[in-house]
Design a protein around this motif. Structure first.
Motif, short mmCIF file in Angstrom:
data_model
loop_
_atom_site.label_atom_id
_atom_site.label_comp_id
_atom_site.label_asym_id
_atom_site.label_seq_id
_atom_site.Cartn_x
_atom_site.Cartn_y
_atom_site.Cartn_z
N LYS A 2 0.85 -1.19 0.00
CA LYS A 2 0.00 0.00 0.00
C LYS A 2 0.88 1.24 0.00
N TYR A 3 0.66 2.11 -1.00
CA TYR A 3 1.50 3.29 -1.18
C TYR A 3 0.68 4.57 -1.07
N ILE A 47 4.85 2.26 1.86
CA ILE A 47 5.79 3.19 1.25
C ILE A 47 5.10 4.53 1.02
N VAL A 48 5.80 5.62 1.33
CA VAL A 48 5.33 6.97 1.00
C VAL A 48 6.30 7.56 -0.02
N ILE A 49 5.75 7.92 -1.18
CA ILE A 49 6.54 8.60 -2.21
C ILE A 49 6.25 10.08 -2.05
N LEU A 50 7.26 10.84 -1.64
CA LEU A 50 7.03 12.18 -1.10
C LEU A 50 7.77 13.25 -1.89
N ASP A 51 7.00 14.15 -2.51
CA ASP A 51 7.58 15.31 -3.18
C ASP A 51 7.95 16.35 -2.13
N ILE A 52 9.10 17.01 -2.28
CA ILE A 52 9.51 18.01 -1.30
C ILE A 52 8.60 19.23 -1.34
N ASN A 53 8.23 19.66 -2.55
CA ASN A 53 7.39 20.85 -2.69
C ASN A 53 5.95 20.46 -2.95
N LEU A 54 5.09 20.67 -1.94
CA LEU A 54 3.69 20.26 -2.04
C LEU A 54 2.73 21.45 -2.04
N VAL A 55 3.11 22.53 -2.68
CA VAL A 55 2.28 23.72 -2.84
C VAL A 55 1.98 24.40 -1.50
N THR A 56 1.26 23.71 -0.62
CA THR A 56 0.85 24.34 0.64
C THR A 56 1.78 24.02 1.80
N GLY A 57 2.90 23.36 1.52
CA GLY A 57 3.83 23.02 2.59
C GLY A 57 5.00 22.20 2.09
N ILE A 76 10.41 7.49 0.19
CA ILE A 76 11.27 7.85 -0.94
C ILE A 76 10.92 9.27 -1.36
N ILE A 77 11.90 10.16 -1.30
CA ILE A 77 11.70 11.55 -1.70
C ILE A 77 11.88 11.66 -3.21
N ILE A 78 10.96 12.36 -3.87
CA ILE A 78 11.14 12.70 -5.27
C ILE A 78 11.15 14.23 -5.37
N SER A 79 12.11 14.77 -6.12
CA SER A 79 12.25 16.22 -6.16
C SER A 79 12.94 16.66 -7.44
N ALA A 80 12.57 17.85 -7.90
CA ALA A 80 13.24 18.44 -9.06
C ALA A 80 14.57 19.06 -8.65
N ASN A 81 14.79 19.17 -7.35
CA ASN A 81 16.03 19.78 -6.84
C ASN A 81 17.08 18.69 -6.66
N SER A 82 18.16 18.80 -7.41
CA SER A 82 19.20 17.77 -7.38
C SER A 82 20.40 18.18 -6.53
N SER A 83 20.30 19.28 -5.77
CA SER A 83 21.45 19.74 -5.00
C SER A 83 21.81 18.74 -3.90
N LEU A 84 23.09 18.62 -3.63
CA LEU A 84 23.58 17.68 -2.63
C LEU A 84 23.01 18.01 -1.25
N ASP A 85 22.91 19.30 -0.94
CA ASP A 85 22.42 19.72 0.38
C ASP A 85 21.00 19.21 0.62
N ASN A 86 20.13 19.31 -0.42
CA ASN A 86 18.76 18.84 -0.27
C ASN A 86 18.71 17.33 -0.07
N LYS A 87 19.54 16.63 -0.84
CA LYS A 87 19.57 15.18 -0.70
C LYS A 87 20.00 14.78 0.71
N LEU A 88 21.06 15.41 1.19
CA LEU A 88 21.57 15.09 2.51
C LEU A 88 20.55 15.42 3.60
N GLU A 89 19.86 16.56 3.45
CA GLU A 89 18.87 16.94 4.44
C GLU A 89 17.75 15.90 4.51
N GLY A 90 17.26 15.48 3.33
CA GLY A 90 16.20 14.48 3.29
C GLY A 90 16.63 13.16 3.89
#
Length: 224
Positions: A2-3, A47-57, A76-90
């Motif tokens: 269930k996702y 599993i939760v497939i989670l976008d970092i930017n969700l419009v309202t939060g 699993i985070i999915i994001s258009a932001n490929s910066s190393l800092d964002n990956k490490l934070e997640g």
């Protein structure tokens, strides 16, 4: 499995749902922070497939809440932001993986299976309880190494029981896990008794004894 797909890009969201549903997974969706937060409060997911930017939060705020609540789902985070800092934070916040958009759905599926193997299945492609063994790749079941034929729902039910052994599962929780959002449309849960009765028959005497009725509460799967 269930996702929850928490993604505000509708086209991508539906593409993920269509792809993952082909393998008989139950897929629920959330298009903004509020909806995702509400579903994560109310329901359990593998599993939760989670976008970092969700419009309202921020999806990272949701990840923080999941970890504070000690939820067992893989993330699993999915994001258009490929910066190393964002990956490490997640990853530091507790995500199991991070994949950058655009990506191939087959790659996402492979990463999901890797997270499931590491988490629920102890790194293996099969899960065993006493004399019952499930091959999670082939979606096949065995009792004392002899194959048994299960319907899709019966297999999902058995897997749900084994991965929640010892825990009392109400009929509502079972229905919501097997049917997702569609369970809200059901008039009653009588059909769950039918599925459980059929599963008991197919497991034969050896395996059926593990499915025990918790009177007034639901069912639990426990070693005799």
């Amino acid at each position: 499995m269930k996702y929850l797909i928490a993604e505000d890009e509708k086209e991508l969201q539906q593409s993920i749902v269509t792809y993952l549903s082909c393998e008989a997974n139950v897929c629920e969706t959330a298009s903004d922070y509020r909806e995702a937060s509400e579903k994560l409060e109310l329901y359990e997911y593998d599993i939760v497939i989670l976008d970092i930017n969700l419009v309202t939060g921020s999806g990272l705020d949701l990840l923080r809440k999941l970890k504070e609540q000690h939820k067992k789902c893989g993330v699993i985070i999915i994001s258009a932001n490929s910066s190393l800092d964002n990956k490490l934070e997640g990853l530091d916040l507790g995500a199991d993986d991070y994949i950058t958009k655009p990506f191939h759905l087959a790659e996402l599926n492979s990463r999901i299976k890797a997270v499931l193997r590491r988490g629920q299945f102890g790194g293996e492609d099969s899960i065993t309880f006493q004399e019952i063994r499930l091959d999670t790749l082939a979606r096949s079941a065995y009792v004392n190494d002899k194959p048994i034929t299960l319907t899709r729902k019966e297999y999902d039910l058995l897997l749900f029981f084994i991965t929640n052994q010892g825990r009392v599962l109400s009929k509502a929780i079972i229905a919501e896990h097997l049917w997702g959002d569609d369970s809200d449309l059901l008039d009653n849960f009588d059909f769950i008794y039918v599925h459980i009765n059929n599963l008991r028959k197919k497991l034969t005497k050896e395996g059926a004894k593990y499915i025990q009725t918790a009177y007034g509460s639901g069912y639990k799967f426990i070693a005799d």
